[in-house]
Design an enzyme around this catalytic site. Structure first.
Site, PDB file in Angstrom:
ATOM      1  N   ASP A  37      -5.395   3.615   0.114  1.00  0.00           N
ATOM      2  CA  ASP A  37      -4.175   2.910  -0.267  1.00  0.00           C
ATOM      3  C   ASP A  37      -3.024   3.891  -0.511  1.00  0.00           C
ATOM      4  OD1 ASP A  37      -2.298   1.145  -1.561  1.00  0.00           O
ATOM      5  OD2 ASP A  37      -3.974  -0.123  -2.164  1.00  0.00           O
ATOM      6  N   THR A  76       0.451  -3.764  -0.061  1.00  0.00           N
ATOM      7  CA  THR A  76      -1.001  -3.656   0.045  1.00  0.00           C
ATOM      8  C   THR A  76      -1.635  -4.797   0.823  1.00  0.00           C
ATOM      9  OG1 THR A  76      -1.059  -2.469  -2.050  1.00  0.00           O
ATOM     10  CG2 THR A  76      -3.123  -3.438  -1.298  1.00  0.00           C
ATOM     11  N   ASN A  97       2.667  -9.174  -0.834  1.00  0.00           N
ATOM     12  CA  ASN A  97       1.661  -9.301  -1.884  1.00  0.00           C
ATOM     13  C   ASN A  97       1.744 -10.663  -2.560  1.00  0.00           C
ATOM     14  OD1 ASN A  97       0.506  -6.800  -1.506  1.00  0.00           O
ATOM     15  ND2 ASN A  97       1.543  -5.823  -3.230  1.00  0.00           N
ATOM     16  N   ASP A 156      -8.952  -6.563  -5.024  1.00  0.00           N
ATOM     17  CA  ASP A 156      -9.457  -7.753  -4.347  1.00  0.00           C
ATOM     18  C   ASP A 156      -8.751  -7.982  -3.014  1.00  0.00           C
ATOM     19  OD1 ASP A 156      -6.969  -8.620  -5.355  1.00  0.00           O
ATOM     20  OD2 ASP A 156      -7.861  -9.941  -6.854  1.00  0.00           O
ATOM     21  N   ARG A 157      -7.450  -7.757  -2.967  1.00  0.00           N
ATOM     22  CA  ARG A 157      -6.713  -8.013  -1.734  1.00  0.00           C
ATOM     23  C   ARG A 157      -7.121  -7.066  -0.613  1.00  0.00           C
ATOM     24  NH1 ARG A 157      -3.084  -6.493  -5.745  1.00  0.00           N
ATOM     25  NH2 ARG A 157      -1.782  -4.638  -5.438  1.00  0.00           N
ATOM     26  N   ASP A 284      -2.974   4.795  -4.515  1.00  0.00           N
ATOM     27  CA  ASP A 284      -1.841   3.925  -4.787  1.00  0.00           C
ATOM     28  C   ASP A 284      -1.471   3.961  -6.259  1.00  0.00           C
ATOM     29  OD1 ASP A 284      -0.025   1.798  -3.659  1.00  0.00           O
ATOM     30  OD2 ASP A 284      -1.013   0.608  -5.207  1.00  0.00           O
ATOM     31  N   HIS A 288       2.125   5.324  -7.621  1.00  0.00           N
ATOM     32  CA  HIS A 288       3.039   4.504  -8.408  1.00  0.00           C
ATOM     33  C   HIS A 288       3.362   5.139  -9.750  1.00  0.00           C
ATOM     34  CE1 HIS A 288       3.598   0.906  -6.026  1.00  0.00           C
ATOM     35  NE2 HIS A 288       2.290   0.826  -5.786  1.00  0.00           N
ATOM     36  N   ASP A 329      -2.926   1.191   4.208  1.00  0.00           N
ATOM     37  CA  ASP A 329      -2.199  -0.077   4.226  1.00  0.00           C
ATOM     38  C   ASP A 329      -0.691   0.121   4.265  1.00  0.00           C
ATOM     39  OD1 ASP A 329      -2.303   1.081   1.720  1.00  0.00           O
ATOM     40  OD2 ASP A 329      -2.486  -0.823   0.643  1.00  0.00           O
ATOM     41  N   HIS A 330      -0.225   1.274   3.815  1.00  0.00           N
ATOM     42  CA  HIS A 330       1.198   1.611   3.806  1.00  0.00           C
ATOM     43  C   HIS A 330       1.327   3.040   3.314  1.00  0.00           C
ATOM     44  CE1 HIS A 330       0.972   1.228  -0.557  1.00  0.00           C
ATOM     45  NE2 HIS A 330       0.439   0.026  -0.390  1.00  0.00           N
TER      46      HIS A 330
END
Length: 536
Positions: A37, A76, A97, A156-157, A284, A288, A329-330
């Site tokens: 991530d 994400t 999201n 979860d995503r 991730d 952040h 994912d990014h």
């Protein structure tokens, strides 16, 4: 005659090795997709000279450094939805999201991986309800019921969007609960052990992690509001789950659970080809909280290299013929405070007055609207006009919002849904797409907003920490790597898309895809004259 026959036989003998070499390899018994991530190509290349373990091995495989999450919604959920479906968000339906709806069982903000009929936005029920397309694992299972699909992730995503709708096992971290599943099953021993280990780690204080020699130059503090960061080493007091997640320890926990599930379920040793997806989420959380250019991220990337190596070693120990893909994912951008110190004077945090809700209040006062909130959504993405706005009122509010955003020196572009909807689905190299085309790749008529507002390069849309979500390449560009034992190394620097990963896997396992089935295309992973995309 005898001389002629001997000559022919010799020629056949010489040709035999070449013919054998060109024969297609057996179908792999296990397909593994690893997502890190917020792992941008910028990070991948920055630390590439220092990889010694898993990322080193993957870098010795087939490397596409300029992979693109080609859509504008670089978050994400949309990003993970592209990796194993082969489709962009415009087809997956995962436009962000979260999005806003004014109808349905629970009007308001909808999380991408929930069933809104069964919970609230803050206390939601994880679900695959909103993913509109099948994943590779689903397609393989439909062809061969012996295929098993397993998804393990920190979010979860990530687990849901890579695994899809018909999984044999899915486990992801839920704050305060440990690893949980969308399936109504008792935790197997692997999950029980992972939860016990995680709870013990969270409950104990953590000493500072060693600083690799190559990280010393990144250990420079920067002031962000009332906090100082950039020279940290993940020291934490006892009981801090959020800090545990924002550290390399989280990825180590996820990978250990994935490795244990491979062993316990004997993945790759059944009658069919199995699929394992692994979402490593710590990168991730670190990005952040601390940004991408301090000692924290340097230590995290070094640990990610080791964690991926440990997982690959566990796969090797099974003796299974597996193929692994790796991407993200990014990407992400650094703290603007640090960027300004390092030669980017234009980097800044957004003016809070530009946020949709704040701007809507201002417009309501100017126009005399007394009917409540006018605008919903966020910057660098979708904005919705409240449906009570009709006729002339709707036009006046829309035009006032567009004019206000255009007047700001921090805003790059404002698009209307009509402008985006009128565009064809983009084609060609994703690095050449306009911002409007990038948004078209994430546009869904049912879920997308009425307006799309994009900040200029280097403008951070939040007031603390660092983030992603922009249409710019620091958020779109991610590495795509493939490795399989015996796969010859090569590197292709031209732009490809993350939606190309799934059809590339599909070709290796002999799963036919008709033209138009997915947005992506198969990438030839054969370094020579052979073609891994050729029908089996």
């Amino acid at each position: 005659m005898i001389r002629t026959l001997l000559t022919a036989a010799a020629a056949l003998a010489l040709a035999a090795p070449a013919l054998a070499q060109e024969a297609p390899r057996p179908v792999p018994k296990l397909v593994v997709m690893i997502s890190a991530d917020q792992f941008s190509t910028d990070l991948f290349e920055q630390y590439r000279p220092y990889y010694r373990a898993g990322l080193k091995r993957l870098s010795d495989g087939v490397v596409f450094p300029n992979g693109y999450q080609s859509h504008a919604a670089t978050e994400t959920c949309p990003g993970h939805s592209t990796l194993m479906t082969g489709d962009r968000p415009a087809r997956t339906g995962i436009i962000a999201n979260s999005w806003t709806t004014f109808k349905g069982p629970r009007p308001g903000e909808i999380y991408c991986a929930e069933d809104e009929s069964k919970g609230t936005y803050k206390d939601y029920v994880p679900s695959d309800l909103h993913l509109r397309v099948p994943t590779l694992g689903e397609r393989m299972k439909a062809r061969d019921p012996n295929t098993r699909t397993v998804s393990i992730a920190g979010k979860d995503r990530a687990a849901i969007m890579m695994g899809g709708h018909r999984m044999d096992a899915i486990w992801f971290w839920r704050d305060g609960k440990g690893y949980v599943s969308t399936l109504k099953v008792a935790p197997p021993p692997a999950v029980v052990a992972a939860n016990e280990a995680a709870r013990a780690a969270i409950a104990a204080p953590a000493a500072p992690k060693p600083l690799p020699d190559f990280c010393a130059g990144f250990a420079n503090a920067v002031k962000v509001g009332d906090k100082s960061m950039g020279d940290g080493r993940f020291e934490r007091p006892a009981g801090q789950e959020a800090l545990w997640k924002a550290s390399p320890d989280f990825d180590a926990s996820i990978a250990a659970l994935a490795a244990r599930m491979v062993a316990d379920m004997k993945l790759g040793r059944g009658r069919g080809t199995d699929v394992l997806t692994v979402g490593l989420s710590a990168n991730d959380y670190v990005g952040h909280r601390y940004g991408t250019e301090g000692s924290e991220m340097c230590i995290q990337v070094a640990a990610l290299d080791q964690t991926v190596g440990t997982l690959l070693d566990a796969l090797d120990a099974t003796g299974v013929d597996y193929v692994v893909g790796f991407s993200a994912d990014h990407g992400g951008n650094d703290l603007p405070e640090r960027e300004r110190e390092r030669g980017v004077p234009s980097a800044a945090r957004v003016d809070p007055a530009l946020a949709p809700e704040a701007l809507g209040k201002r417009i309501a006062g100017e126009l005399g609207w007394t009917g409540g909130q006018l605008l919903y959504g966020s910057l660098n993405g979708d904005v919705w006009l409240v449906p009570e706005l009709t006729g002339e009122w709707r036009t006046r509010v829309r035009d006032a919002a567009i004019a206000a955003w255009h007047a700001s020196p921090q805003v790059a572009e404002v698009l209307t849904a009509d402008e985006v909807r009128a565009l064809p689905s983009p084609t060609g190299s994703p690095d050449t797409w306009t911002v409007a085309q990038r948004q078209r790749a994430a546009y869904d008529a049912e879920r997308s907003g009425d307006l799309f507002v994009f900040l200029k390069h280097g403008i951070t849309p939040i007031q603390a920490g660092a983030t992603h979500g922009s249409p710019w390449d620091y958020d779109r560009r991610v590495p795509i790597l493939f490795w399989r034992k015996g796969l010859a190394h090569f590197e292709q620097p031209l732009a490809v898309e993350t939606v190309d990963i799934m059809p590339s896997f599909a070709a290796l396992v002999g799963l036919p895809l008709k033209p138009g089935d997915v947005d992506g295309r198969c990438l030839d992973l054969d370094a020579g004259a052979g073609d891994s995309c050729a029908p089996r």
